[in-house]
Write a protein that holds these residues in place. Structure first.
Motif, PDB file in Angstrom:
ATOM      1  N   THR A 173      -1.636   7.365 -17.127  1.00  0.00           N
ATOM      2  CA  THR A 173      -2.389   6.875 -15.972  1.00  0.00           C
ATOM      3  C   THR A 173      -2.140   7.745 -14.741  1.00  0.00           C
ATOM      4  O   THR A 173      -3.066   8.097 -14.013  1.00  0.00           O
ATOM      5  N   LEU A 174      -0.892   8.099 -14.513  1.00  0.00           N
ATOM      6  CA  LEU A 174      -0.555   8.921 -13.352  1.00  0.00           C
ATOM      7  C   LEU A 174      -1.220  10.287 -13.434  1.00  0.00           C
ATOM      8  O   LEU A 174      -1.636  10.845 -12.415  1.00  0.00           O
TER       9      LEU A 174
ATOM     10  N   LEU B  30      -2.921   6.131  -9.251  1.00  0.00           N
ATOM     11  CA  LEU B  30      -2.679   4.760  -8.793  1.00  0.00           C
ATOM     12  C   LEU B  30      -2.692   4.740  -7.270  1.00  0.00           C
ATOM     13  O   LEU B  30      -2.697   5.785  -6.623  1.00  0.00           O
ATOM     14  N   SER B  31      -2.696   3.547  -6.714  1.00  0.00           N
ATOM     15  CA  SER B  31      -2.694   3.410  -5.254  1.00  0.00           C
ATOM     16  C   SER B  31      -1.279   3.607  -4.719  1.00  0.00           C
ATOM     17  O   SER B  31      -0.685   2.719  -4.092  1.00  0.00           O
ATOM     18  N   LEU B  32      -0.733   4.788  -4.992  1.00  0.00           N
ATOM     19  CA  LEU B  32       0.580   5.181  -4.513  1.00  0.00           C
ATOM     20  C   LEU B  32       0.427   6.465  -3.707  1.00  0.00           C
ATOM     21  O   LEU B  32      -0.558   7.199  -3.866  1.00  0.00           O
ATOM     22  N   THR B  33       1.386   6.739  -2.848  1.00  0.00           N
ATOM     23  CA  THR B  33       1.346   7.997  -2.126  1.00  0.00           C
ATOM     24  C   THR B  33       1.611   9.138  -3.107  1.00  0.00           C
ATOM     25  O   THR B  33       2.113   8.910  -4.227  1.00  0.00           O
ATOM     26  N   ALA B  34       1.279  10.350  -2.691  1.00  0.00           N
ATOM     27  CA  ALA B  34       1.504  11.513  -3.556  1.00  0.00           C
ATOM     28  C   ALA B  34       2.982  11.647  -3.902  1.00  0.00           C
ATOM     29  O   ALA B  34       3.348  11.962  -5.042  1.00  0.00           O
ATOM     30  N   GLU B  35       3.851  11.358  -2.936  1.00  0.00           N
ATOM     31  CA  GLU B  35       5.282  11.444  -3.158  1.00  0.00           C
ATOM     32  C   GLU B  35       5.749  10.382  -4.146  1.00  0.00           C
ATOM     33  O   GLU B  35       6.554  10.653  -5.049  1.00  0.00           O
ATOM     34  N   GLN B  36       5.222   9.164  -4.011  1.00  0.00           N
ATOM     35  CA  GLN B  36       5.589   8.089  -4.926  1.00  0.00           C
ATOM     36  C   GLN B  36       5.104   8.378  -6.341  1.00  0.00           C
ATOM     37  O   GLN B  36       5.826   8.142  -7.324  1.00  0.00           O
ATOM     38  N   SER B  37       3.883   8.901  -6.461  1.00  0.00           N
ATOM     39  CA  SER B  37       3.335   9.228  -7.780  1.00  0.00           C
ATOM     40  C   SER B  37       4.168  10.306  -8.467  1.00  0.00           C
ATOM     41  O   SER B  37       4.458  10.219  -9.663  1.00  0.00           O
ATOM     42  N   ALA B  38       4.569  11.334  -7.695  1.00  0.00           N
ATOM     43  CA  ALA B  38       5.381  12.414  -8.267  1.00  0.00           C
ATOM     44  C   ALA B  38       6.734  11.885  -8.730  1.00  0.00           C
ATOM     45  O   ALA B  38       7.234  12.262  -9.798  1.00  0.00           O
TER      46      ALA B  38
ATOM     47  N   PRO C 221       4.324  -7.291  -0.416  1.00  0.00           N
ATOM     48  CA  PRO C 221       3.109  -8.060  -0.722  1.00  0.00           C
ATOM     49  C   PRO C 221       1.832  -7.232  -0.650  1.00  0.00           C
ATOM     50  O   PRO C 221       0.787  -7.659  -1.170  1.00  0.00           O
ATOM     51  N   LEU C 222       1.887  -6.059  -0.028  1.00  0.00           N
ATOM     52  CA  LEU C 222       0.694  -5.217   0.093  1.00  0.00           C
ATOM     53  C   LEU C 222       0.503  -4.297  -1.119  1.00  0.00           C
ATOM     54  O   LEU C 222      -0.518  -3.624  -1.233  1.00  0.00           O
ATOM     55  N   THR C 223       1.498  -4.263  -2.010  1.00  0.00           N
ATOM     56  CA  THR C 223       1.382  -3.417  -3.210  1.00  0.00           C
ATOM     57  C   THR C 223       0.345  -4.008  -4.147  1.00  0.00           C
ATOM     58  O   THR C 223       0.411  -5.184  -4.526  1.00  0.00           O
ATOM     59  N   GLU C 224      -0.626  -3.188  -4.553  1.00  0.00           N
ATOM     60  CA  GLU C 224      -1.718  -3.668  -5.405  1.00  0.00           C
ATOM     61  C   GLU C 224      -1.210  -3.997  -6.809  1.00  0.00           C
ATOM     62  O   GLU C 224      -0.208  -3.419  -7.264  1.00  0.00           O
ATOM     63  N   PRO C 225      -1.890  -4.923  -7.500  1.00  0.00           N
ATOM     64  CA  PRO C 225      -1.430  -5.362  -8.831  1.00  0.00           C
ATOM     65  C   PRO C 225      -1.208  -4.214  -9.826  1.00  0.00           C
ATOM     66  O   PRO C 225      -0.226  -4.216 -10.568  1.00  0.00           O
ATOM     67  N   VAL C 226      -2.124  -3.231  -9.852  1.00  0.00           N
ATOM     68  CA  VAL C 226      -1.981  -2.122 -10.803  1.00  0.00           C
ATOM     69  C   VAL C 226      -0.743  -1.310 -10.475  1.00  0.00           C
ATOM     70  O   VAL C 226       0.025  -0.917 -11.364  1.00  0.00           O
ATOM     71  N   ALA C 227      -0.527  -1.051  -9.185  1.00  0.00           N
ATOM     72  CA  ALA C 227       0.661  -0.312  -8.770  1.00  0.00           C
ATOM     73  C   ALA C 227       1.924  -1.128  -9.018  1.00  0.00           C
ATOM     74  O   ALA C 227       2.990  -0.573  -9.319  1.00  0.00           O
TER      75      ALA C 227
END
Length: 491
Positions: A403-404, A409-417, A463-469
């Motif tokens: 997926t990544l 996903l609705s993550l920052t580039a740094e979080q995704s890496a 609480p702002l983190t989306e379900p998929v993330a």
């Protein structure tokens, strides 16, 4: 893979053998899946025609046993696996397997098919007593995009079967440059299901890397820059775990270096520099021009065939720099060829998660059988199959990595890496997952894992983190917990 995951795959196959005990064809498939689960990791070497597949395979094995010419055998899928004694077995499309004579010429293994045509052969299996094959079974495939549809079709059918797991657990894909055909082929592996994800088992190799710099001594530096650019290419990045530059011919010859090769390079090293540089302006000039004294034309031809001008230049430079014995020179040439980096990537990306890759093949194989099975048989196995797919954390890591790399996903580039690294996208050892040095102590690993655990726990509780993330966070947290639990074992 976790003990429960390995046991789960073995249990699934045990149940499948019981369910298909009256179906000989299905039972044969299950037996093959079980043998695969218990055997070494299978890695296929693929790529377009003339990409240098057989040469690289020889370099990995450390012996010249794969034919590198354009003969009949390069049109056949050939398996190289460990065996206590050398043996070559021909498996025809129709008929019983037959043994071929094991003969070598000038150190190279020679395949003699006899009266059998290449198009009538399903595969060749070479058993060889090489330490490199104890943990890996290597599979040489015919060139993709060959002018012969039969040759190209053999590779495609083997690597991308329509209704069965791929026969290899991982793929090393060779390319001379990034071509549309390479992207199209690698896209064929892409699948977003947990068990079939192909993005986690393909490693690209920029082969014949010494040719990028026209054989100059700094060719590999130029190739490394290009490989890095390819690894970040938006078309290739979702399809391969990385791109490694390798001078395949030098890698092969350095692993099989002979005393006479070293002595010939010593003679070249003693020449006047200007005279030597003029001699090596081209391969033709090097072979036919006079000098140095004591180096005949036959030896020059052998040097060019085995090392290429790049390898000769590099070998001479290293000897002039103080390397005084062939073993030391061979090791340094192998390192500089890019082979060491490739072997490290194979170990980190594939061998460290071998059990998960093999278990995935078992899952895909059982799924394929169930698609054409009676409802009552399918019902008996579906529960165990679903339990394994959802319960084995390694499959969840593979799914998240897919997926990544593909959808994001609705993550920052740094979080995704960081997520990609923590679930094993750059290697499965704790130090690689955590971005630490390979020699990191258990204390350093523990501290880094706790820091990551805290960071991702905060993100999961936001609480702002989306379900998929949020689901991705749970997978990453479980990976961090696993590394922390493994620290005592590391000690």
């Amino acid at each position: 893979m976790t003990e429960s995951g390995i046991a789960g795959a073995a249990e699934l196959l045990r149940q499948a053998k019981e369910a298909f005990r009256h179906d000989a064809a299905a039972l044969a498939v299950v037996n093959e899946l079980q043998s695969r689960l218990e055997g070494p990791l299978r890695i296929a070497v693929a790529g377009m025609v003339k990409a240098g597949k057989s040469t690289l395979l020889n370099a990995i094995i450390g012996e010249e046993i794969a034919p590198t010419d354009a003969g009949e055998c390069t049109r056949i899928v050939t398996w190289y696996r460990y065996g206590h004694t050398p043996r070559i077995t021909l498996h025809p499309i129709i008929g019983e397997p037959q043994s071929l004579p094991v003969t070598r010429e000038d150190g190279r293994l020679v395949f003699n098919l006899g009266d059998v045509r290449a198009e009538d052969v399903e595969r060749l299996v070479v058993d060889w007593p090489s330490a490199s094959l104890r943990e890996l079974t290597l599979i040489d495939t015919p060139g993709i995009a060959s002018l012969s549809q039969d040759v190209s079709g053999r590779s495609t059918e083997f690597l991308l079967p329509e209704d069965a797991p791929m026969a290899a657990d991982a793929v090393i894909y060779l390319m001379r440059h990034l071509h549309a055909s390479d992207v199209r082929f690698l896209e064929s592996f892409k699948d977003t299901t947990a068990a079939k994800s192909g993005t986690v088992n393909a490693l690209a190799v920029l082969s014949r890397a010494d040719e990028i710099g026209a054989g100059r001594i700094d060719s590999l530096i130029s190739a490394a820059v290009i490989a890095d650019r390819y690894s970040r290419d938006q078309n290739l990045r979702p399809l391969a775990l990385g791109v490694v530059p390798v001078a395949g011919l030098l890698a092969q010859s350095s692993r099989t270096m002979r005393q006479r090769d070293f002595e010939a390079m010593q003679l070249l090293a003693k020449m006047d520099r200007n005279q030597r540089e003029r001699l090596m302006l081209s391969a033709d000039l090097f072979v036919h021009a006079a000098g140095p004294e004591g180096l005949d034309q036959a030896v020059k031809v052998s040097l060019v065939q085995r090392f290429g001008l790049f390898g000769i230049r590099l070998g001479v430079a290293l000897i002039r720099g103080g390397m005084g014995n062939p073993t030391q020179l061979a090791h340094e040439l192998a390192r500089r060829s890019g082979l060491g980096q490739l072997l490290d990537n194979i170990a980190y990306l594939f061998q460290s998660r071998a059990e998960a890759l093999k278990a995935r093949a078992a899952v895909v194989g059982v799924e394929a059988l169930l698609r054409n099975s009676p409802a009552d048989v399918a019902l008996r196995l579906e529960a165990g199959l679903e339990r394994l797919q959802t319960g084995a954390h390694e499959f969840r890591e593979l799914s998240l990595l897919t997926t990544l790399r593909t959808e994001g996903l609705s993550l920052t580039a740094e979080q995704s890496a960081e997520a990609e690294r923590l679930v094993g996208g750059r290697g499965s050892t704790p130090s690689l997952r955590l971005g630490l040095d390979q020699e990191a102590s258990p204390e350093q690993i523990s501290e880094a894992a706790r820091n990551c655990l805290g960071r991702w726990r905060l993100l999961a509780e936001n609480p702002l983190t989306e379900p998929v993330a949020l689901e991705a966070c749970r997978v990453v947290l479980r990976s961090c917990e696993g590394m922390l639990a493994a620290v005592p074992a590391i000690r």
